[in-house]
Design a protein around this motif. Sequence first.
Motif, mmCIF file in Angstrom:
data_model
loop_
_atom_site.group_PDB
_atom_site.id
_atom_site.type_symbol
_atom_site.label_atom_id
_atom_site.label_comp_id
_atom_site.label_asym_id
_atom_site.label_seq_id
_atom_site.Cartn_x
_atom_site.Cartn_y
_atom_site.Cartn_z
ATOM 1 N N HIS A 66 60.017 50.946 58.854
ATOM 2 C CA HIS A 66 61.363 50.073 58.877
ATOM 3 C C HIS A 66 62.649 50.811 59.063
ATOM 4 O O HIS A 66 62.613 52.037 58.626
ATOM 5 N N TRP A 67 63.584 50.351 59.660
ATOM 6 C CA TRP A 67 64.765 51.232 59.816
ATOM 7 C C TRP A 67 65.996 50.228 59.290
ATOM 8 O O TRP A 67 66.065 49.385 59.816
ATOM 9 N N ASP A 68 66.586 50.637 58.339
ATOM 10 C CA ASP A 68 67.590 49.805 57.825
ATOM 11 C C ASP A 68 67.169 48.492 57.519
ATOM 12 O O ASP A 68 68.009 47.541 57.700
ATOM 13 N N GLY A 69 66.133 48.130 57.048
ATOM 14 C CA GLY A 69 65.466 46.788 56.775
ATOM 15 C C GLY A 69 65.000 46.209 57.938
ATOM 16 O O GLY A 69 64.438 44.840 57.806
ATOM 17 N N VAL A 101 59.951 47.359 63.020
ATOM 18 C CA VAL A 101 59.938 47.932 64.504
ATOM 19 C C VAL A 101 60.129 46.998 65.442
ATOM 20 O O VAL A 101 60.998 47.336 66.485
ATOM 21 N N GLU A 102 59.301 45.654 65.438
ATOM 22 C CA GLU A 102 59.488 44.743 66.130
ATOM 23 C C GLU A 102 61.205 44.105 66.239
ATOM 24 O O GLU A 102 61.558 43.836 67.300
ATOM 25 N N ARG A 159 63.489 44.573 69.519
ATOM 26 C CA ARG A 159 64.155 43.366 70.075
ATOM 27 C C ARG A 159 65.830 43.419 70.257
ATOM 28 O O ARG A 159 66.252 42.929 71.277
ATOM 29 N N HIS A 160 66.337 43.920 69.108
ATOM 30 C CA HIS A 160 67.717 44.200 69.360
ATOM 31 C C HIS A 160 68.049 45.198 70.234
ATOM 32 O O HIS A 160 69.082 45.089 70.895
ATOM 33 N N LEU A 161 67.270 46.012 70.391
ATOM 34 C CA LEU A 161 67.524 47.155 71.346
ATOM 35 C C LEU A 161 67.015 46.987 72.981
ATOM 36 O O LEU A 161 67.399 47.556 73.707
ATOM 37 N N GLY A 162 66.391 45.778 72.997
ATOM 38 C CA GLY A 162 65.879 45.291 74.296
ATOM 39 C C GLY A 162 64.820 46.092 74.829
ATOM 40 O O GLY A 162 64.734 46.397 76.116
ATOM 41 N N ILE A 163 64.004 46.675 74.203
ATOM 42 C CA ILE A 163 62.816 47.514 74.378
ATOM 43 C C ILE A 163 61.743 47.033 73.742
ATOM 44 O O ILE A 163 61.790 46.070 72.887
ATOM 45 N N ASN A 164 60.240 47.469 73.824
ATOM 46 C CA ASN A 164 59.272 47.031 73.423
ATOM 47 C C ASN A 164 58.817 47.922 72.092
ATOM 48 O O ASN A 164 59.312 48.908 71.958
ATOM 49 N N ALA A 214 59.856 51.756 71.080
ATOM 50 C CA ALA A 214 60.980 51.938 69.542
ATOM 51 C C ALA A 214 60.312 53.168 68.837
ATOM 52 O O ALA A 214 61.178 53.999 68.240
ATOM 53 N N ARG A 215 58.957 52.975 68.522
ATOM 54 C CA ARG A 215 58.317 54.056 67.854
ATOM 55 C C ARG A 215 58.411 55.125 68.313
ATOM 56 O O ARG A 215 58.732 56.189 67.519
#
Length: 57
Positions: free
Chosen positions: A2-5, A8-9, A13-18, A22-23
Amino acid sequence: MHWDGFSVEDAARHLGINASTARSRHARAKQILREALATTTSRGEEEIGRTAVHRTG
């Protein structure tokens, strides 16, 4: 993981990447930070790219 709550998904999603991207980016960012911190000189300066940051305290 988790990043700031955010899961990963959620972060992906917020970054527009899979999620696997992100990992990978998160792991690479942690490695870059570890390497930057490992270059701390005895004078308290950290070489980060071309910038030397003087730590106080």
